[in-house]
Design a protein around this motif. Structure first.
Motif, PDB file in Angstrom:
ATOM      1  N   GLY A   1     -14.791  -6.173  -0.247  1.00 30.98           N
ATOM      2  CA  GLY A   1     -14.974  -6.989  -1.437  1.00 30.98           C
ATOM      3  C   GLY A   1     -13.743  -7.812  -1.766  1.00 30.98           C
ATOM      4  O   GLY A   1     -12.738  -7.817  -1.044  1.00 30.98           O
ATOM      5  N   ARG A   2     -13.816  -8.492  -2.883  1.00 29.38           N
ATOM      6  CA  ARG A   2     -12.715  -9.357  -3.300  1.00 29.38           C
ATOM      7  C   ARG A   2     -11.460  -8.550  -3.590  1.00 29.38           C
ATOM      8  O   ARG A   2     -10.346  -9.018  -3.352  1.00 29.38           O
ATOM      9  N   ALA A   3     -11.638  -7.330  -4.099  1.00 28.93           N
ATOM     10  CA  ALA A   3     -10.471  -6.507  -4.431  1.00 28.93           C
ATOM     11  C   ALA A   3      -9.679  -6.148  -3.174  1.00 28.93           C
ATOM     12  O   ALA A   3      -8.444  -6.203  -3.166  1.00 28.93           O
TER      13      ALA A   3
ATOM     14  N   ALA B   1      -2.125  -2.988   6.631  1.00 22.35           N
ATOM     15  CA  ALA B   1      -2.799  -2.467   7.824  1.00 22.35           C
ATOM     16  C   ALA B   1      -4.138  -1.829   7.472  1.00 22.35           C
ATOM     17  O   ALA B   1      -5.153  -2.072   8.141  1.00 22.35           O
ATOM     18  N   VAL B   2      -4.167  -1.016   6.423  1.00 24.73           N
ATOM     19  CA  VAL B   2      -5.404  -0.324   6.042  1.00 24.73           C
ATOM     20  C   VAL B   2      -6.461  -1.322   5.575  1.00 24.73           C
ATOM     21  O   VAL B   2      -7.625  -1.265   5.999  1.00 24.73           O
ATOM     22  N   THR B   3      -6.070  -2.240   4.705  1.00 31.26           N
ATOM     23  CA  THR B   3      -7.037  -3.233   4.220  1.00 31.26           C
ATOM     24  C   THR B   3      -7.474  -4.168   5.343  1.00 31.26           C
ATOM     25  O   THR B   3      -8.615  -4.634   5.364  1.00 31.26           O
ATOM     26  N   GLU B   4      -6.568  -4.404   6.297  1.00 29.69           N
ATOM     27  CA  GLU B   4      -6.915  -5.245   7.451  1.00 29.69           C
ATOM     28  C   GLU B   4      -8.016  -4.596   8.281  1.00 29.69           C
ATOM     29  O   GLU B   4      -8.937  -5.266   8.762  1.00 29.69           O
ATOM     30  N   LEU B   5      -7.934  -3.282   8.448  1.00 32.94           N
ATOM     31  CA  LEU B   5      -8.963  -2.565   9.202  1.00 32.94           C
ATOM     32  C   LEU B   5     -10.316  -2.667   8.512  1.00 32.94           C
ATOM     33  O   LEU B   5     -11.353  -2.841   9.166  1.00 32.94           O
TER      34      LEU B   5
ATOM     35  N   VAL C   1       7.597  -0.467   3.925  1.00 32.89           N
ATOM     36  CA  VAL C   1       6.651   0.288   4.744  1.00 32.89           C
ATOM     37  C   VAL C   1       5.317   0.461   4.017  1.00 32.89           C
ATOM     38  O   VAL C   1       4.242   0.319   4.617  1.00 32.89           O
ATOM     39  N   ILE C   2       5.362   0.754   2.719  1.00 34.92           N
ATOM     40  CA  ILE C   2       4.122   0.887   1.953  1.00 34.92           C
ATOM     41  C   ILE C   2       3.366  -0.438   1.930  1.00 34.92           C
ATOM     42  O   ILE C   2       2.135  -0.479   2.060  1.00 34.92           O
ATOM     43  N   ALA C   3       4.099  -1.544   1.781  1.00 32.46           N
ATOM     44  CA  ALA C   3       3.450  -2.860   1.808  1.00 32.46           C
ATOM     45  C   ALA C   3       2.771  -3.096   3.153  1.00 32.46           C
ATOM     46  O   ALA C   3       1.612  -3.535   3.213  1.00 32.46           O
TER      47      ALA C   3
ATOM     48  N   ASN D   1      -4.960  -7.119   0.180  1.00 33.77           N
ATOM     49  CA  ASN D   1      -4.393  -7.478   1.481  1.00 33.77           C
ATOM     50  C   ASN D   1      -3.493  -8.703   1.363  1.00 33.77           C
ATOM     51  O   ASN D   1      -2.379  -8.730   1.904  1.00 33.77           O
ATOM     52  N   ARG D   2      -3.966  -9.699   0.636  1.00 35.15           N
ATOM     53  CA  ARG D   2      -3.198 -10.939   0.520  1.00 35.15           C
ATOM     54  C   ARG D   2      -1.914 -10.743  -0.273  1.00 35.15           C
ATOM     55  O   ARG D   2      -0.834 -11.159   0.152  1.00 35.15           O
TER      56      ARG D   2
END
Length: 221
Positions: free
Chosen positions: A95-97, A81-85, A74-76, A102-103
């Motif tokens: 940025g790259r981070a 989801a958050v980085t996707e937004l 779930v954390i993954a 996300n990846r």
């Protein structure tokens, strides 16, 4: 001697070769994870509370089962989801981070849940199907939807490994990626809600094993 023009493919590595290497690496990693999951011994179960097996799994061996079978995937997924937004709505600020997080959350989450899927299929689903131990529709729905999470999570891992959707443009990749994230959150919440339900609500009749081996209906362990 007549000079010939150099071949347009001379000195160029074919994209297909790189793809074959990626597919091979993903296949090897997947097989290793499957083998490890099959070799792992079954964890001792906790007290039978008459709940769904989904809830029984999370309640046993506290806090390890809760961390391994719920918190990590779930954390993954929520990290994705958050980085996707951020990537979708602020692509210039991502940025790259953020993109790397996300990846790698997609890669780790997908391959990790593949192991969870295989482990639970061997130690939970197959024995329940063989022994007829399902506790009604709520039990089947909870466990089934939980395991369905392997489709979107492993799908995201294949995308991040460039095995799936290699030729897609960035916009299509983001759309499919976001769809898979949403699909995982849906099946995970269906499993969670149904798993918390008392299985007797959907018609399961608990039984109690007597000393002579007979079953008495209407009693929980």
């Amino acid at each position: 001697m007549v000079a010939t023009a150099p071949s347009p493919t001379a000195g160029v590595v074919r994209p297909g070769v790189r793809r074959e290497v990626r597919v091979g690496l993903v296949a090897v990693v997947s097989l290793v994870i499957v083998a490890i999951a099959l070799l792992l011994p079954v964890w001792p179960a906790g007290d039978d509370m008459g709940s769904t097996h989904y809830m029984g799994l999370l309640a046993a061996n506290q806090p390890w089962n809760l961390l391994l079978f719920m918190a990590v995937p779930v954390i993954a997924a929520e990290t994705i989801a958050v980085t996707e937004l951020v990537i979708l709505f602020s692509p210039q600020r991502a940025g790259r981070a953020v993109r790397a997080l996300n990846r790698y959350a997609g890669l780790i989450g997908g391959f990790y849940f593949l192991g969870v899927f295989v482990y639970l299929m061997k130690h939970a689903v197959v024995p329940l199907m063989t022994d007829g131990g399902w506790r009604g529709p709520a039990d089947v729905i909870a466990v089934g939807f939980y395991l369905l999470g392997v489709v979107p999570l492993f799908g995201m891992a294949l995308m991040e490994a460039r095995v799936l959707g290699e030729a897609w443009d960035d916009q299509r990749r983001l759309k499919v990626h976001a769809t898979l994230v949403g699909l995982f959150l849906v099946v995970a919440h269906v499993a969670m809600i149904t798993g918390m339900l008392d299985p007797t609500v959907l018609g399961w009749q608990p039984t109690h094993a007597m000393e002579d081996g007979s079953q008495m209906a209407g009693m929980n362990h």
